[in-house]
Enzyme design. Sequence first.
Site, PDB file in Angstrom:
ATOM      1  N   ASP B 119       0.848  -1.182   0.000  1.00 47.01           N
ATOM      2  CA  ASP B 119       0.000   0.000   0.000  1.00 47.01           C
ATOM      3  C   ASP B 119       0.889   1.240   0.000  1.00 47.01           C
ATOM      4  OD1 ASP B 119      -2.405   1.392   0.074  1.00 47.01           O
ATOM      5  OD2 ASP B 119      -2.427   1.471   2.259  1.00 47.01           O
ATOM      6  N   TYR B 121       1.234   5.677  -0.623  1.00 47.47           N
ATOM      7  CA  TYR B 121       0.844   6.866   0.153  1.00 47.47           C
ATOM      8  C   TYR B 121       1.146   8.058  -0.743  1.00 47.47           C
ATOM      9  CZ  TYR B 121       1.043   9.350   4.769  1.00 47.47           C
ATOM     10  OH  TYR B 121       0.846  10.136   5.875  1.00 47.47           O
ATOM     11  N   HIS B 126      -3.384  13.981   0.737  1.00 45.36           N
ATOM     12  CA  HIS B 126      -3.671  13.022   1.810  1.00 45.36           C
ATOM     13  C   HIS B 126      -2.518  12.973   2.814  1.00 45.36           C
ATOM     14  CE1 HIS B 126      -4.895   9.353   3.875  1.00 45.36           C
ATOM     15  NE2 HIS B 126      -3.713   8.825   3.602  1.00 45.36           N
ATOM     16  N   ARG B 135       0.546  14.150  13.454  1.00 47.81           N
ATOM     17  CA  ARG B 135       1.790  14.720  14.002  1.00 47.81           C
ATOM     18  C   ARG B 135       1.700  16.240  13.968  1.00 47.81           C
ATOM     19  NH1 ARG B 135       2.926  10.671  10.544  1.00 47.81           N
ATOM     20  NH2 ARG B 135       3.221  12.086   8.790  1.00 47.81           N
ATOM     21  N   GLU B 192     -10.357   4.162   3.046  1.00 45.85           N
ATOM     22  CA  GLU B 192      -9.413   4.869   2.194  1.00 45.85           C
ATOM     23  C   GLU B 192      -9.763   4.486   0.761  1.00 45.85           C
ATOM     24  OE1 GLU B 192      -5.313   4.268   3.540  1.00 45.85           O
ATOM     25  OE2 GLU B 192      -5.649   5.825   5.064  1.00 45.85           O
ATOM     26  N   GLU B 194      -8.904   4.092  -2.858  1.00 43.98           N
ATOM     27  CA  GLU B 194      -7.634   3.938  -3.552  1.00 43.98           C
ATOM     28  C   GLU B 194      -7.839   3.253  -4.911  1.00 43.98           C
ATOM     29  OE1 GLU B 194      -4.446   2.374  -1.227  1.00 43.98           O
ATOM     30  OE2 GLU B 194      -5.226   3.175   0.669  1.00 43.98           O
ATOM     31  N   ASP B 226      -9.271   0.546   1.464  1.00 46.06           N
ATOM     32  CA  ASP B 226      -8.321   0.119   2.491  1.00 46.06           C
ATOM     33  C   ASP B 226      -8.870   0.564   3.849  1.00 46.06           C
ATOM     34  OD1 ASP B 226      -5.989  -0.734   3.726  1.00 46.06           O
ATOM     35  OD2 ASP B 226      -4.995   1.196   3.435  1.00 46.06           O
ATOM     36  N   ARG B 230      -8.535   4.064  12.798  1.00 47.44           N
ATOM     37  CA  ARG B 230      -7.622   5.192  13.078  1.00 47.44           C
ATOM     38  C   ARG B 230      -7.111   5.201  14.513  1.00 47.44           C
ATOM     39  NH1 ARG B 230      -6.061   6.199   8.056  1.00 47.44           N
ATOM     40  NH2 ARG B 230      -7.830   6.739   6.730  1.00 47.44           N
ATOM     41  N   GLN B 233      -4.496   2.440  14.724  1.00 47.78           N
ATOM     42  CA  GLN B 233      -3.337   2.869  13.941  1.00 47.78           C
ATOM     43  C   GLN B 233      -2.505   3.929  14.657  1.00 47.78           C
ATOM     44  OE1 GLN B 233      -4.572   4.523  10.162  1.00 47.78           O
ATOM     45  NE2 GLN B 233      -2.489   5.038   9.515  1.00 47.78           N
ATOM     46  N   TYR B 237       1.515   2.732  15.359  1.00 46.94           N
ATOM     47  CA  TYR B 237       2.285   2.823  14.112  1.00 46.94           C
ATOM     48  C   TYR B 237       3.722   3.325  14.258  1.00 46.94           C
ATOM     49  CZ  TYR B 237       2.281   7.834  13.049  1.00 46.94           C
ATOM     50  OH  TYR B 237       2.524   9.179  13.046  1.00 46.94           O
ATOM     51  N   LYS B 246      -4.895  -1.716   9.876  1.00 46.76           N
ATOM     52  CA  LYS B 246      -5.202  -1.939   8.461  1.00 46.76           C
ATOM     53  C   LYS B 246      -5.490  -3.400   8.131  1.00 46.76           C
ATOM     54  CE  LYS B 246      -3.798   2.228   6.952  1.00 46.76           C
ATOM     55  NZ  LYS B 246      -4.537   3.058   5.988  1.00 46.76           N
ATOM     56  N   THR B 250      -9.176  -5.492   3.524  1.00 51.97           N
ATOM     57  CA  THR B 250      -8.991  -4.567   2.410  1.00 51.97           C
ATOM     58  C   THR B 250      -9.905  -5.074   1.305  1.00 51.97           C
ATOM     59  OG1 THR B 250      -6.653  -4.317   3.007  1.00 51.97           O
ATOM     60  CG2 THR B 250      -7.313  -3.546   0.818  1.00 51.97           C
ATOM     61  N   THR B 339      -4.514   6.478  -0.331  1.00 53.27           N
ATOM     62  CA  THR B 339      -5.758   7.248  -0.388  1.00 53.27           C
ATOM     63  C   THR B 339      -5.667   8.330  -1.446  1.00 53.27           C
ATOM     64  OG1 THR B 339      -5.949   6.941   1.970  1.00 53.27           O
ATOM     65  CG2 THR B 339      -7.376   8.599   0.988  1.00 53.27           C
ATOM     66  N   GLU B 353      -9.974  12.771   6.946  1.00 55.65           N
ATOM     67  CA  GLU B 353      -9.712  14.064   6.293  1.00 55.65           C
ATOM     68  C   GLU B 353     -11.002  14.839   6.055  1.00 55.65           C
ATOM     69  OE1 GLU B 353      -6.699  13.659   2.907  1.00 55.65           O
ATOM     70  OE2 GLU B 353      -7.316  11.601   3.328  1.00 55.65           O
TER      71      GLU B 353
END
Lengths: 407, 407
Positions: B119, B121, B126, B135, B192, B194, B226, B230, B233, B237, B246, B250, B339, B353
Amino acid sequence: MTTTWLPVAADSPFGIRNLPYGVFTTTEDPTPRIGVAIGDFVLDAGAVAQATGSDHTGLLDAANLNPLMAAGRAVWTTVRAEITAWLTDEAYRRDVEANLVPRQDAALHLPFEVGDYVDFYASEHHASNLGQIFRPDSEPLTPNWKHMPIGYHGRSGTIVVSGTEIVRPSGQRKAPADAAPAYGPCLRLDIEAEVGFVVGKGSELGSPVARADFREHVFGVCLVNDWSARDIQAWEYVPLGPFLGKSFATSVSPWVVPLDALAHAWVEPPARDVEPLPYLDDRGSTPDGLDIAIEVALNGHVVSRPPFRTMYWTAAQQLAHMTVNGASLRTGDFYASGTVSGPEREERGAFIELTWNGRDPVKLPDGSTRSYLEDGDEVAITATAPGPDGTRIGFGEVAGRITPTRG
Amino acid sequence: MTTTWLPVAADSPFGIRNLPYGVFTTTEDPTPRIGVAIGDFVLDAGAVAQATGSDHTGLLDAANLNPLMAAGRAVWTTVRAEITAWLTDEAYRRDVEANLVPRQDAALHLPFEVGDYVDFYASEHHASNLGQIFRPDSEPLTPNWKHMPIGYHGRSGTIVVSGTEIVRPSGQRKAPADAAPAYGPCLRLDIEAEVGFVVGKGSELGSPVARADFREHVFGVCLVNDWSARDIQAWEYVPLGPFLGKSFATSVSPWVVPLDALAHAWVEPPARDVEPLPYLDDRGSTPDGLDIAIEVALNGHVVSRPPFRTMYWTAAQQLAHMTVNGASLRTGDFYASGTVSGPEREERGAFIELTWNGRDPVKLPDGSTRSYLEDGDEVAITATAPGPDGTRIGFGEVAGRITPTRG
């Protein structure tokens, strides 16, 4: 005491109480088939099953271990008892002798078709060492580390059997002081000495597997060298984890030691200094740690002796964690412990730790030193665990030689 | 202009210039077999191949697409031309009509056996949104993001076909202010949206695949959801990336649109504002971006329209990056774009988002609002791309409904 009529040395790593499974071919017969290691021989298990009219011929006369692995714990135990009988009961002697191959004449292959591959990070010493090296300005262990066995998915398609040459990977690297990344062959090629667990029986999507059901799902154990490109890994791994720094190759030993052979190897894991959530809590249960003594040799010289019994998280906890979100298991799924590093320097399972990222290179008997691996270097990882009656259960070896990068 | 004698609406997503491949069964014949979508029908490709004495019967009369996918670009083009002939040349009409199934009578299955799943990114919008949410004290894009397509391996064994129910995962979560993690059902279940790329032809271990060889290796394209937990995760992570957040499921759309159907959909990707290393540099090449218009619907109400053409990294760059370290490809390897989020709010491909982590919930026509998914919610992602002569190439849909956590 179980004894075989075969000539097997008392200190053989492949005695009658081990009986690991593999897949082999010979020059005369290039058909991949299931073998069982016994002393200096490989027993052609499918051929003996046919010759003796075994009920399990369909599982043993196969190109890999997946059908046997899918059959589940009760069948694993029955088949193991049957193979033990072949090797201990004189009645089978003729059929067995007709189907023994000297081990040096057998080419060994990847013994199972790999489903998903997960790599954990379960040694407190390793995680703490790597934290200090990769993130010198932070606490070495991330806040989650003692609450869960941290892991990530690796690349199944590049799992190779011991003996496969390892091509030095190329990729991007960037030291903190560099203005931009550069592309080229890995300059900090490393190993990770690990123990791997092979899933036999699958599970249903949406339903977690309990820690206590570990022995129902895991078929056996082998050794792993999770080759690592430290410069590639350091530049790529934030925020989604290791990718190309690991995915170029993961080597595994050719023999899968059945859990039933490890009955004398279970030990208490280290004390938990953080209370685990109930699905991971193994305090007061049958011990799930394993007393596996590992040796790492570079070009024939032992550089480290990592003790698997020091691992903070057990394979049973890892299985429970991996499925707690409802992720299903498939026959052939494979998960590795993470680098095995003990508290002492000479117990560290990776060169990045042994040499503290090159600051203190390893000295070899030929007078040379190594911070990381050079082209032509060969790494061999071997291990044994306690068996019954003072014997040792051998895991064989996972070995690989580095060849130059291509193109 | 290619026309079929079959009654196919001019605006059908499955016109004669699409011909996506899938695997189907019917109540009368529960054998999984290859189907090609045409208008409101599924063509039993293996049956027609047999009836017409096709040279490709062995590839089409199969339980999944893997044999056809392994055959390589030249065969893919020939087989597509042959299927086009069946549907446009009256001479085949009898054989075709005998082997058409109304689409609503066909149960669709996962069309290929998945090897490794990666997967990526690749949407700048995104990655920047998630960086700000996960973060808040750092730069939203990590320093490596514009130098390489960041990706990680996901779980192949939990890739499921559209329509499979999604069981809400349980796991550990811990908000920054909590003293210790708690265990329970995911409280921030997300999607997500995708686009996925299916590898047909494999490659050799140790040898990178060049960006320019993308069309030789990639067979086709499908849609991906996907699913993402959250809260799980966010806690797990660091440092090794997403894992249980995740790996529970999927979903993929059942139709694989061949690259040959997308000849009119290639567009220039966004300008690169950082110079790419040579193995990723596509400036001045045939454009590798794809103009795929996606729609995300929650319980039948469209909540977002993510534009795939805005993706910073292309699928060709992702393939080159994934193999630059010598990692091999296998038939059935699958990789997803990450995503798809455009620059506008209503173009974002995930609820985290769209709702800015719940601060600004999505309003539904029934008066309810959603920050994240509730049990019973159904998400359907659909997409189309430009075809020839003003037509649209449809990808069908990837849909899934949330069911309560188990145990």
